[in-house]
Design an enzyme around this catalytic site. Structure first.
Site, PDB file in Angstrom:
ATOM      1  N   ASP A  51     -28.763  36.777 -51.577  1.00 41.14           N
ATOM      2  CA  ASP A  51     -29.425  36.944 -53.312  1.00 41.14           C
ATOM      3  C   ASP A  51     -29.388  35.418 -53.837  1.00 41.14           C
ATOM      4  OD1 ASP A  51     -27.657  38.444 -54.157  1.00 41.14           O
ATOM      5  OD2 ASP A  51     -28.195  39.629 -55.251  1.00 41.14           O
ATOM      6  N   SER A  52     -27.762  35.087 -53.655  1.00 40.79           N
ATOM      7  CA  SER A  52     -26.787  34.138 -54.117  1.00 40.79           C
ATOM      8  C   SER A  52     -28.299  32.965 -53.961  1.00 40.79           C
ATOM      9  CB  SER A  52     -25.437  33.894 -53.611  1.00 40.79           C
ATOM     10  OG  SER A  52     -26.101  33.680 -51.933  1.00 40.79           O
ATOM     11  N   ASP A  90     -30.359  40.082 -47.777  1.00 41.45           N
ATOM     12  CA  ASP A  90     -30.316  40.823 -49.172  1.00 41.45           C
ATOM     13  C   ASP A  90     -31.306  41.319 -50.039  1.00 41.45           C
ATOM     14  OD1 ASP A  90     -27.478  40.845 -49.798  1.00 41.45           O
ATOM     15  OD2 ASP A  90     -27.477  39.537 -50.828  1.00 41.45           O
ATOM     16  N   LYS A 120     -29.107  44.437 -46.697  1.00 45.08           N
ATOM     17  CA  LYS A 120     -27.831  44.743 -47.424  1.00 45.08           C
ATOM     18  C   LYS A 120     -28.392  45.042 -48.936  1.00 45.08           C
ATOM     19  CE  LYS A 120     -24.915  41.227 -48.555  1.00 45.08           C
ATOM     20  NZ  LYS A 120     -24.412  41.417 -50.219  1.00 45.08           N
ATOM     21  N   GLU A 122     -27.046  46.743 -52.264  1.00 47.64           N
ATOM     22  CA  GLU A 122     -25.129  47.080 -53.037  1.00 47.64           C
ATOM     23  C   GLU A 122     -25.301  48.338 -54.223  1.00 47.64           C
ATOM     24  OE1 GLU A 122     -25.269  43.528 -56.459  1.00 47.64           O
ATOM     25  OE2 GLU A 122     -25.335  41.904 -55.188  1.00 47.64           O
ATOM     26  N   GLU A 189     -16.447  43.179 -51.942  1.00 47.72           N
ATOM     27  CA  GLU A 189     -15.953  41.675 -52.433  1.00 47.72           C
ATOM     28  C   GLU A 189     -15.260  41.838 -54.301  1.00 47.72           C
ATOM     29  OE1 GLU A 189     -19.751  40.063 -54.603  1.00 47.72           O
ATOM     30  OE2 GLU A 189     -18.883  38.899 -55.206  1.00 47.72           O
TER      31      GLU A 189
HETATM   32  O1  KIV Z   1     -25.622  37.536 -51.985  1.00 49.62           O
HETATM   33  C1  KIV Z   1     -24.472  36.838 -51.112  1.00 49.62           C
HETATM   34  O2  KIV Z   1     -24.015  35.443 -51.718  1.00 49.62           O
HETATM   35  C2  KIV Z   1     -23.364  38.089 -51.137  1.00 49.62           C
HETATM   36  C3  KIV Z   1     -21.676  37.306 -50.671  1.00 49.62           C
HETATM   37  C4  KIV Z   1     -21.269  37.293 -51.761  1.00 49.62           C
HETATM   38  C5  KIV Z   1     -21.487  38.753 -49.821  1.00 49.62           C
HETATM   39  O3  KIV Z   1     -24.314  38.791 -51.083  1.00 49.62           O
END
Ligand code: KIV
Length: 271
Positions: A51-52, A90, A120, A122, A189
């Site tokens: 989600d980055s 994510d 994934k 969090e 992280e």
């Molecule tokens: O969204 C992302 O890029 C991440 C990584 C930093 C692990 O969750």
């Protein structure tokens, strides 16, 4: 050591075998078809549609604004470029925190519409019911602990997490709870290297670090950061394998000059 190099498709079982055999797992983010194709051809084990994307692709300050449909758009583009890597997607902020029913329907939508291989989430004990419900549907889940950017407004900053004993203890019990629930791996992280190494040692599933030292089972970086495309992000944990910001800037400037001067296109570059 790369004993699993010739595996045709990386699965969660392959990742577990890598940990068991002491082979480190390589993971990078990816958000689009072209980049995913290159990363996959290079032999990466896992591509995370992070989600980055909210930051690096859309220019938002945090990961919070990206939507489920936008994540599915990025993930489906990545999936079309991948032959070997395991694709982890994510679950974006707001798509799983409400309740486990909503979490399951978001995860199913991701799997159906993107073709990704896993999701994934969090968090630890507070999302355990959702994790369990998603796993029950046969969807592999990767956990994410330590600095969890979707909670940035709770933390207030992006500094190293779990430096204090109580937060470290909580992280260890969260990691164990995620493993017990059936997660196939966990991202840690920005936490102290000693703590990350302890988690990797005490848990049987693979632990992937970002800013978590070398004692874990694999590493992940944001692809734009490791390529040096973004020259404004320089945390200590980041190793830059290129300076594409400078190279791209030079190419764009030369192109502009060539267009302005009339040098481009030349005779050979026209019909
Ligand atoms: O969204 C992302 O890029 C991440 C990584 C930093 C692990 O969750």
């Amino acid at each position: 050591m790369s004993v699993h190099k010739n595996v045709k498709k990386v699965t969660t079982h392959v990742l577990q075998n890598m940990k068991n055999d002491g082979e480190k797992i390589s993971m990078l983010t990816g958000y689009d078809y072209t980049m995913a194709r290159i990363i996959d051809s290079a032999g990466i084990d896992v591509i995370l549609v992070g989600d980055s994307a909210s930051n690096v692709m859309a220019g938002h300050e945090t990961t919070l604004p990206i939507t489920l449909d936008q994540m599915i758009y990025h993930a489906s583009s990545v999936v079309r470029g991948v032959e070997r890597a395991l694709v982890v997607v994510d679950m974006p902020f707001g798509s799983y925190q409400g309740n486990s029913k909503e979490a399951l329907s978001s995860a199913i939508k991701i799997m159906k519409e993107s073709g990704g291989h896993s999701v994934k989430l969090e968090g630890g004990q507070e999302i355990l019911e959702s994790v369990t419900r998603i796993l029950t549907a046969g969807i592999p889940v990767m956990g994410h602990l330590g600095l969890t950017p979707q909670s940035i407004y709770k933390f207030g900053t992006y500094v190293v997490r779990a430096k204090e004993e109580d937060e470290a203890d909580r992280l260890i019990s969260d990691a164990k709870a995620l493993e017990e629930a059936g997660c196939f791996a966990i991202v840690l992280e920005k936490i102290p290297a000693d703590l990350a190494a302890r988690v990797a040692k005490e848990l049987t599933i693979p632990i992937i670090g970002i800013g978590a030292g070398n004692g874990v089972d694999g590493q992940v970086l944001v692809v734009h950061d490791m390529l040096g495309i973004n020259n404004e992000f320089n945390p200590r944990f980041l190793r830059k394998y290129n300076n594409l910001h400078e190279e791209m800037m030079g190419s764009f400037q030369r192109y502009i000059e060539d267009v302005k001067s009339g040098d481009f296109p030349n005779r050979e570059e026209q019909y």
